[in-house]
Design a protein around this motif. Structure first.
Motif, PDB file in Angstrom:
ATOM      1  N   LEU A   1     -30.921  37.218  41.512  1.00 40.72           N
ATOM      2  CA  LEU A   1     -30.341  38.006  40.415  1.00 40.72           C
ATOM      3  C   LEU A   1     -29.559  37.120  39.459  1.00 40.72           C
ATOM      4  O   LEU A   1     -29.704  37.178  38.239  1.00 40.72           O
ATOM      5  CB  LEU A   1     -29.399  39.056  40.994  1.00 40.72           C
ATOM      6  N   GLY A   2     -28.727  36.251  40.056  1.00 43.69           N
ATOM      7  CA  GLY A   2     -27.899  35.374  39.235  1.00 43.69           C
ATOM      8  C   GLY A   2     -28.734  34.511  38.310  1.00 43.69           C
ATOM      9  O   GLY A   2     -28.446  34.392  37.119  1.00 43.69           O
TER      10      GLY A   2
ATOM     11  N   MET B   1     -14.794  36.425  58.647  1.00 44.05           N
ATOM     12  CA  MET B   1     -15.601  37.421  57.928  1.00 44.05           C
ATOM     13  C   MET B   1     -16.293  36.762  56.729  1.00 44.05           C
ATOM     14  O   MET B   1     -15.678  36.031  55.970  1.00 44.05           O
ATOM     15  CB  MET B   1     -14.690  38.550  57.438  1.00 44.05           C
ATOM     16  N   LYS B   2     -17.562  37.069  56.577  1.00 43.87           N
ATOM     17  CA  LYS B   2     -18.289  36.519  55.428  1.00 43.87           C
ATOM     18  C   LYS B   2     -17.920  37.369  54.217  1.00 43.87           C
ATOM     19  O   LYS B   2     -17.889  38.591  54.270  1.00 43.87           O
ATOM     20  CB  LYS B   2     -19.796  36.609  55.709  1.00 43.87           C
ATOM     21  N   ILE B   3     -17.590  36.690  53.122  1.00 47.00           N
ATOM     22  CA  ILE B   3     -17.063  37.443  51.994  1.00 47.00           C
ATOM     23  C   ILE B   3     -18.177  38.109  51.193  1.00 47.00           C
ATOM     24  O   ILE B   3     -18.242  39.322  51.080  1.00 47.00           O
ATOM     25  CB  ILE B   3     -16.205  36.534  51.098  1.00 47.00           C
ATOM     26  N   ALA B   4     -19.060  37.314  50.629  1.00 52.19           N
ATOM     27  CA  ALA B   4     -20.095  37.906  49.770  1.00 52.19           C
ATOM     28  C   ALA B   4     -21.385  38.061  50.560  1.00 52.19           C
ATOM     29  O   ALA B   4     -21.908  37.113  51.115  1.00 52.19           O
ATOM     30  CB  ALA B   4     -20.327  37.032  48.547  1.00 52.19           C
ATOM     31  N   GLU B   5     -21.853  39.247  50.628  1.00 47.34           N
ATOM     32  CA  GLU B   5     -23.049  39.501  51.421  1.00 47.34           C
ATOM     33  C   GLU B   5     -23.800  40.662  50.788  1.00 47.34           C
ATOM     34  O   GLU B   5     -23.215  41.704  50.500  1.00 47.34           O
ATOM     35  CB  GLU B   5     -22.643  39.871  52.847  1.00 47.34           C
ATOM     36  N   ALA B   6     -25.086  40.497  50.546  1.00 52.70           N
ATOM     37  CA  ALA B   6     -25.849  41.568  49.902  1.00 52.70           C
ATOM     38  C   ALA B   6     -26.114  42.686  50.892  1.00 52.70           C
ATOM     39  O   ALA B   6     -26.190  42.470  52.088  1.00 52.70           O
ATOM     40  CB  ALA B   6     -27.166  41.024  49.372  1.00 52.70           C
ATOM     41  N   ASN B   7     -26.206  43.887  50.360  1.00 59.13           N
ATOM     42  CA  ASN B   7     -26.631  44.996  51.207  1.00 59.13           C
ATOM     43  C   ASN B   7     -28.062  44.781  51.651  1.00 59.13           C
ATOM     44  O   ASN B   7     -28.816  44.034  51.036  1.00 59.13           O
ATOM     45  CB  ASN B   7     -26.539  46.318  50.448  1.00 59.13           C
ATOM     46  N   GLU B   8     -28.417  45.456  52.735  1.00 53.33           N
ATOM     47  CA  GLU B   8     -29.766  45.264  53.254  1.00 53.33           C
ATOM     48  C   GLU B   8     -30.822  45.669  52.224  1.00 53.33           C
ATOM     49  O   GLU B   8     -30.540  46.407  51.298  1.00 53.33           O
ATOM     50  CB  GLU B   8     -29.956  46.058  54.569  1.00 53.33           C
TER      51      GLU B   8
ATOM     52  N   LEU C   1     -28.874  37.643  46.163  1.00 50.92           N
ATOM     53  CA  LEU C   1     -27.908  37.439  45.095  1.00 50.92           C
ATOM     54  C   LEU C   1     -28.324  36.357  44.117  1.00 50.92           C
ATOM     55  O   LEU C   1     -28.291  36.545  42.915  1.00 50.92           O
ATOM     56  CB  LEU C   1     -26.559  37.033  45.715  1.00 50.92           C
ATOM     57  N   TRP C   2     -28.717  35.206  44.678  1.00 50.50           N
ATOM     58  CA  TRP C   2     -28.935  34.062  43.798  1.00 50.50           C
ATOM     59  C   TRP C   2     -30.098  34.323  42.857  1.00 50.50           C
ATOM     60  O   TRP C   2     -30.117  33.872  41.724  1.00 50.50           O
ATOM     61  CB  TRP C   2     -29.150  32.781  44.609  1.00 50.50           C
TER      62      TRP C   2
ATOM     63  N   GLN D   1     -32.176  44.385  49.607  1.00 55.91           N
ATOM     64  CA  GLN D   1     -31.997  44.233  48.171  1.00 55.91           C
ATOM     65  C   GLN D   1     -32.375  42.825  47.769  1.00 55.91           C
ATOM     66  O   GLN D   1     -32.521  41.944  48.603  1.00 55.91           O
ATOM     67  CB  GLN D   1     -30.539  44.497  47.784  1.00 55.91           C
ATOM     68  N   VAL D   2     -32.539  42.647  46.440  1.00 55.79           N
ATOM     69  CA  VAL D   2     -32.868  41.329  45.936  1.00 55.79           C
ATOM     70  C   VAL D   2     -31.750  40.372  46.331  1.00 55.79           C
ATOM     71  O   VAL D   2     -30.577  40.719  46.232  1.00 55.79           O
ATOM     72  CB  VAL D   2     -32.958  41.379  44.407  1.00 55.79           C
TER      73      VAL D   2
END
Ligand code: CU
Ligand code: CU
Lengths: 547, 192, 221
Positions: free
Chosen positions: B16-17, B1-8, B13-14, B10-11
Motif C-alpha cells: 500500500l505504501g 507487543m508488535k506495534i504495527a500489524e495488518a489485519n488478516e 502494508l508496504w 488484507q494487502v
C-alpha cells in the motif's frame, strides 16, 4: 538521556510525533503572529518605529507579509491540523496500535523540522527573506534582481519543497494506516468523521501538490541555472506558474478545512449528546467537493490576463462547489437540533469556528463572481475574506481540538475558566481586526502596500487600520492565558480519567494518556461512532466497543 | 507487543505504501509533462532543437531500461520460487543495467554541454535537462534501493522487499517511456 | 455598503456596483437566516436538567430534506448571481468597442508609462504623447488601452473607473473604459511588484472636449 531522546526527540510513537507537530506549529504561529504585529503596526502608524522591532522599510514589509502568509499556511495550519491532530488521533480513533510506518512517520516530522530551520534561516541571510508574496508569482520571484532577494528566495523554495515532502510522507502513512490497520469491526462507515476528513485531505494534497512541485523545480532552475520557464524573454510564460500554484492552492484550502471540520464533528456530537446528522451524506458531500476542488482554480485568476472567456466555466464550477459544503454545514447545524448542548471551551471554539467560517464562505461569493471580482480582487476585501475562512479553520479548529483532547494527551484538564476567557478575547478581537479590512477593501484599498497614507483616497480611512492593529495586539495578548494554561495544566491540571467527556469513539477507550501501543487490549468495534442518546439504553452514550 | 500489524487477509502494508508513494510521484511527473506538452504545442520550432538530441543513445537507453525491467521481473520470480541465488543474480544484472543507463545518460550530457546545448540555451533544453535530470535522480534512488535489497538477498534477509523495489523500478521505466518520444523523437513536422 | 465605494465615473462601473449590491442582499439574507437558526438551536437546546437529547441520525430522505432543500435553494440563488454578473463581465472584459482614443500602458518598476495617440489617432507615429504616471483622457470617449509590463506583473488599478487588469510581461492585453465625469482620480498598482509597489501612483485626468483639445495641442507643440 538516551531514554529522553527516544521518548521526546526521535520517538516512533504516533502520539509523540503528533505532539511534536502540534507544538512546532503553535510555536511557528507565534513567529507568524509577531510578523503580523510588525506590519500591522506599520500600516496603522506608517513610518514610526515598531516597538520590539524598529523601523520597517518597504523591503522588510514585503518580506514580512510574504513570510506571514507562508508560515501561517504551511508551518502552522498544515502541521497542526493535518499532521498534529491527524497523527495523534487517527490511530487511536481506528483502534490501531500505531501508524503503519512509524519510521517514515518520524522521518516525516524531522523533514518538517529541517524545513522549519531552513525557513527561519532565510530571515538572517543577506537580503532577507523571500518577498514575492506567499504565492510567489514569477517574474517577481523568478529573478533575484526584481526584489533584491537572492538567498532568501532559494531558501524559501527549498523550505517549501521539504515541507511538501514531509506532508506527503505523512499522507502515505495516514492512507495506509486507515486502509490496513483498523480494529476488528471498524468498517469504513464506522470511522469517525475526523478520520474520513484526514484521509480525504491527504488525498487532495497528494494529487494537487505534484504540479506545484514541478513548478517549484522550474522556478528554482530559473533562479539557479538561468533557464526561462517563466520568463517571456526566453519564451516562457509567467501565467503558467499561477495555474500550477492555484491548481494546488484551492485543494489546499480544503486540506486545511477538512481536518478542522472533522474536529468540529467530534466536538459537536460529544457536547450536544447527539448522533451526527447525516453521517454518510457528509462523507459523500466531502468526496464530491474534493473532486470539484480540482476544477475551480482559475477563480483566483479572473483578471490575471488569462483568456477572459474562461471566467464563465470557472464561475460555474465555483458555484457548484458551494453546494456540497452547504450540505455539510447544514448537517452540522442540524446535529445541534434537539441536543443537550454543554458550552465547554472546546464547544465554544467549535461553534465559533462554524459561525465565523460562514462569513468567510459568503464573502467568497463576491470574489467568485467574475464581475464583482474586477473591483474586489487584490484588495483588502480578499484579505479579510480568506482570513475569515482560514483563521477560524486554523485557530478556532485547533483550539477546539486542544481543549477537547488535552485530557487524553496529558491526563489532565485545561482550566475551563481561563479557556473561556481565551475564547472570548480571541473571538471578539478577531472580528474587530477583520471587519475593518472588509470596509477598507470596499473603499478600494489594494493589498500589500507599505504605506496607505500615500493615497489620498485611503488616507481618510486610516482610523480603520488603527482599530485593526489595536485589536490585533489584543488578540496576541489574549493568547497569554492560553499559553500559561497549557503549560501549567500539563503539571497541575485537574486529573482526567480515560473518558472525561463521556465520548463514544475509540480514543476514549484508551487510558489517558495512552501508553505506547495505545490500548490495553485491541478494541473490537460493534457500532457506528456517534451513538449518543440512543433510545432504549439506560446510559446516554454507547461506546463503539459495546455490543 | 508488535506495534504495527495488518489485519488478516488484507494487502500488506508496504505494498500500500509503495502505491501511495507512486501516486504522489506520478502527479509530479504528470505536472511536468503537462507543462512541457502545453508549451510544445505553442512552439513548433522545438522540433529543430529536438533534432540535436542523440536519438540513438536514447534508443539504446530505452532498450537498456526495458531489459532491466525484465531482469527485475525475473529476479522477483526467482524469489517466488525460493531461489535466492538466482534472484541475487538477476537483481545484480538489473543494477548493472541501471548503471549502464546512467553512463549513457552522462555521455549524452557531456556531448550536449560540450556542444553548447546548455539548459539556458532555450526552453526546450530547459525542459530536457529538468525532466531527464529528475528522471535520472529517480534512477539513482532506485539503484540505491535495489542495492540495499540486493545486500539483504545475499544474506537471505527480507526477500519480500524485492516486490516494492520492483514496482518502483517499473515506474522509473514507464516515466522514461514517456520522456523518450516526447523529448527525442519530437520531429519538426508533427505537432509532437 | 456602497457608501464605502469611491465615486463611480465609468459607464460600466454601475454594473459592477449593482452586481456587488445584489450579492450583498442575497448572501446577507442567507447569512442572517443560517446564523439565526444556529444561534436559536444553541439557546433553545442548551443543556437542561432532565431533558435528554433526541436521537436523529438523519439517515432517511425525509430527515435529509432539511439540508437538501436549503442546499438546492442556495444552488438556485448562486446560479442567479452567476447569470446576473455574466453580462457585466462580458461587457467589460470580452467586448472591445471601437476606440475614440488609444493609449498604450506599460507597468514598470515602479511607474505607469502611458503612450497616447496624438491628433492623428494612431499609435507609433511621430505625434505620440508619452507621459509617466499621468493619463489624460476626454470625457465620454471610448478609450482603448493596450496593457503591457516591462519587468514583473503589475495590475492597473483605477478605483473610480472600477478598472482592474493585470499587466503581464510578454502579453499585450487590450481593454477599454469610458469616463463620465471630469476631474482627477488616482491610479494605483494592485499586484505586488517589488519594494516600490506601494508608491506606484499615478493620476487620471478626465477633461471636457474643449480642455482636452487644448491639452492635446499644448502637449504636442
Ligand atoms: Cu480557490
Ligand atoms: Cu505593484
Amino acid at each position: 538521556m538516551k531514554r529522553f531522546i527516544r521518548t521526546y526527540l526521535f520517538s516512533l510513537d504516533h502520539k509523540m510525533i503528533g505532539k511534536q507537530y502540534l507544538i512546532t506549529g503553535l510555536l511557528m504561529s507565534l513567529v507568524g503572529g509577531y510578523l503580523a504585529y510588525v506590519f500591522r503596526h506599520q500600516l496603522a502608524w506608517p513610518g514610526s518605529p515598531v516597538p520590539g522591532y524598529g523601523m520597517v522599510g518597504p523591503d522588510q514589509y514585503n518580506g514580512f507579509v510574504t513570510m506571514h502568509g507562508t508560515i501561517m499556511v504551511f508551518w502552522v495550519a498544515m502541521p497542526i491540523l493535518l499532521s498534529g491532530f491527524g497523527n495523534y488521533l487517527l490511530p487511536l480513533m481506528i483502534g490501531a496500535r500505531d501508524m503503519a510506518f512509524p519510521r517514515l512517520n518520524m522521518l516525516s516530522y524531522w523533514t518538517f523540522f529541517l524545513s522549519t530551520v531552513v525557513l527561519i534561516t532565510s530571515f538572517f541571510v543577506p537580503g532577507g527573506p523571500a518577498s514575492g508574496g506567499w504565492t510567489s508569482y514569477p517574474p517577481l520571484s523568478d529573478q533575484p534582481g526584481f526584489t533584491g532577494v537572492f538567498w532568501g528566495g532559494h531558501l524559501w523554495i527549498l523550505a517549501v519543497a521539504l515541507e511538501f515532502t514531509s506532508m506527503l510522507m505523512g499522507g502515505i502513512n495516514f492512507l495506509t494506516t486507515t486502509l490496513a490497520l483498523r480494529a476488528k469491526g471498524m468498517c469504513l462507515f464506522r470511522m469517525p468523521i475526523f478520520v474520513w476528513m484526514e484521509n480525504i485531505a491527504s488525498l487532495l494534497f497528494m494529487f494537487s501538490v505534484g504540479p506545484l512541485i514541478a513548478g517549484a523545480f522550474m522556478l528554482l532552475a530559473d533562479r539557479l541555472v538561468n533557464t526561462g520557464f517563466f520568463m517571456p524573454s526566453a519564451g516562457g510564460d509567467p501565467l503558467l506558474f499561477q495555474h500550477l500554484f492555484w491548481f494546488f492552492g484551492h485543494p489546499e484550502v480544503y486540506v486545511l478545512l477538512l481536518p478542522s471540520l472533522g474536529i468540529l464533528a467530534e466536538v459537536f456530537t460529544v457536547f450536544s449528546r447527539k448522533t451526527l446528522f447525516g453521517y454518510r451524506t457528509i462523507v459523500y458531500a466531502t468526496l464530491v467537493a474534493g473532486v470539484l476542488s480540482f476544477v475551480v482554480w482559475a477563480h483566483h485568476q479572473f483578471i490575471s490576463g488569462m483568456d477572459p472567456r474562461l471566467a464563465a466555466p470557472f464561475s460555474v464550477t465555483t458555484i457548484l462547489i458551494s453546494v456540497p459544503f452547504a450540505i455539510s454545514l447544514f448537517s452540522f447545524i442540524a446535529t445541534l437540533w434537539g441536543g443537550s448542548i454543554e458550552f465547554t471551551t472546546a464547544m465554544l471554539f467549535a461553534v465559533g469556528m462554524l459561525a465565523e467560517f460562514m462569513i468567510g464562505g459568503v464573502t467568497g461569493i463576491f470574489n467568485g463572481s467574475a464581475a464583482a471580482d474586477i473591483y474586489l480582487h487584490d484588495t483588502y476585501f480578499v484579505v479579510a475574506h480568506f482570513h475569515y475562512t482560514l483563521f477560524p479553520v486554523t485557530f478556532f479548529g485547533a483550539f477546539a481540538g486542544i481543549y477537547h483532547w488535552f485530557p487524553k494527551m496529558y491526563g489532565r484538564f485545561l482550566n475551563e475558566k481561563w479557556g473561556k476567557v481565551h475564547f472570548w478575547v480571541t473571538a471578539l478581537s478577531f472580528n474587530v481586526i477583520f471587519i475593518p479590512l472588509f470596509l477598507l477593501g470596499l473603499a478600494g484599498h489594494q493589498r500589500r502596500i507599505f504605506d496607505p497614507t500615500v493615497f489620498d483616497y485611503l488616507a481618510k480611512y486610516q482610523h480603520l487600520h488603527v482599530i485593526a492593529t489595536f485589536a490585533m495586539i489584543t488578540m496576541l495578548l489574549g493568547q497569554i492565558p492560553f499559553i500559561a494554561n497549557f503549560i501549567i495544566s500539563i503539571y497541575k491540571g485537574r486529573l482526567a480519567d480515560r473518558n472525561p467527556w463521556k465520548g463514544t469513539t475509540l480514543e476514549w477507550v484508551a487510558p489517558s494518556p495512552p501508553g505506547h501501543g495505545n490500548f490495553e487490549n485491541d478494541p473490537v468495534v460493534h457500532r457506528g461512532p456517534y451513538d449518543y442518546s440512543l433510545p432504549g439504553r439506560d446510559r446516554e452514550w454507547v461506546s463503539q466497543t459495546e455490543e | 507487543m508488535k506495534i504495527a500489524e495488518a489485519n488478516e487477509n488484507q494487502v500488506p502494508l508496504w505494498r500500500l505504501g509503495v502505491w501511495w508513494f507512486l501516486g504522489s510521484e506520478i502527479v509530479v511527473f504528470g505536472g511536468l509533462l503537462a507543462c512541457y506538452t502545453l508549451y510544445r504545442f505553442h512552439h513548433p520550432e522545438w522540433g529543430m532543437e529536438a533534432a540535436h538530441t542523440l536519438s540513438w543513445v536514447g534508443a539504446i537507453n530505452t532498450v537498456v531500461l526495458l531489459t532491466s525491467s525484465l531482469t527485475m521481473i525475473l529476479a522477483h520470480e526467482r524469489v517466488e520460487q525460493c531461489d535466492l541465488s538466482g534472484a541475487v543474480k538477476f537483481l545484480g544484472i538489473t543494477i548493472l543495467l541501471g548503471l549502464l543507463f546512467l553512463s549513457f545518460k552522462g555521455y549524452e550530457y557531456h556531448h550536449e554541454i560540450s556542444n553548447g546545448l546548455l539548459p539556458s540555451k532555450s526552453l526546450f533544453w530547459s525542459f530536457y535537462y529538468l525532466m531527464t535530470g529528475l528522471h535520472g535522480l529517480h534512477v539513482v534512488g532506485g539503484l540505491i534501493a535495489n542495492g540495499v535489497v540486493w545486500q539483504g538477498l545475499k544474506k537471505g534477509k527480507n526477500p519480500h522487499r524485492i516486490e516494492s523495489v520492483g514496482i518502483y523500478w517499473h515506474f522509473v521505466d514507464v516515466v522514461w517511456i514517456y520522456l523518450f518520444p516526447l523529448l527525442y523523437l519530437a520531429s519538426p513536422g508533427g505537432a509532437l | 455598503m456602497l457608501g464605502w465605494f469611491p465615486e463611480n465615473i465609468s459607464t460600466y462601473g454601475h454594473g459592477i456596483d449593482h452586481v456587488i449590491q445584489v450579492i450583498y442582499y442575497i448572501v446577507g439574507a442567507w447569512f442572517l437566516l443560517v446564523e439565526g437558526v444556529l444561534f436559536y438551536f444553541l439557546i433553545r437546546y442548551r443543556k437542561k436538567k432532565g431533558v435528554p437529547a433526541v436521537y436523529e441520525p438523519g439517515s432517511t430522505w425525509k430527515a435529509l430534506l432539511w439540508v437538501f432543500i436549503p442546499a438546492v435553494l442556495i444552488l438556485g440563488f448562486d446560479l442567479g448571481i452567476d447569470w446576473a454578473q455574466a453580462p457585466v463581465w462580458d461587457e467589460i472584459k470580452l467586448s472591445l468597442p471601437l476606440p475614440e482614443q488609444v493609449v498604450r500602458v506599460t507597468g514598470r518598476q515602479f511607474v505607469w508609462e502611458f503612450v497616447q495617440a496624438g491628433p492623428d489617432g494612431k499609435l507609433d507615429t511621430a505625434d505620440d504623447i508619452a507621459t509617466v504616471n499621468q493619463l489624460t483622457v476626454p470625457i465620454h470617449a471610448k478609450v482603448q488601452f493596450e496593457l503591457l509590463a516591462a519587468d514583473v506583473i503589475h495590475s492597473l488599478w483605477i478605483p473610480n473607473l472600477r478598472l482592474k487588469q493585470d499587466a503581464v510581461p510578454g502579453r499585450t492585453i487590450k481593454g477599454w473604459f469610458e469616463a463620465t465625469k471630469e476631474g482627477t482620480y488616482p491610479i494605483a498598482c494592485a499586484e505586488l511588484c517589488g519594494s516600490g509597489h506601494g508608491v506606484m501612483k499615478g493620476e487620471l485626468h478626465v477633461l471636457n472636449p474643449v480642455d482636452y483639445q487644448r491639452w492635446l495641442h499644448e502637449t504636442v507643440h
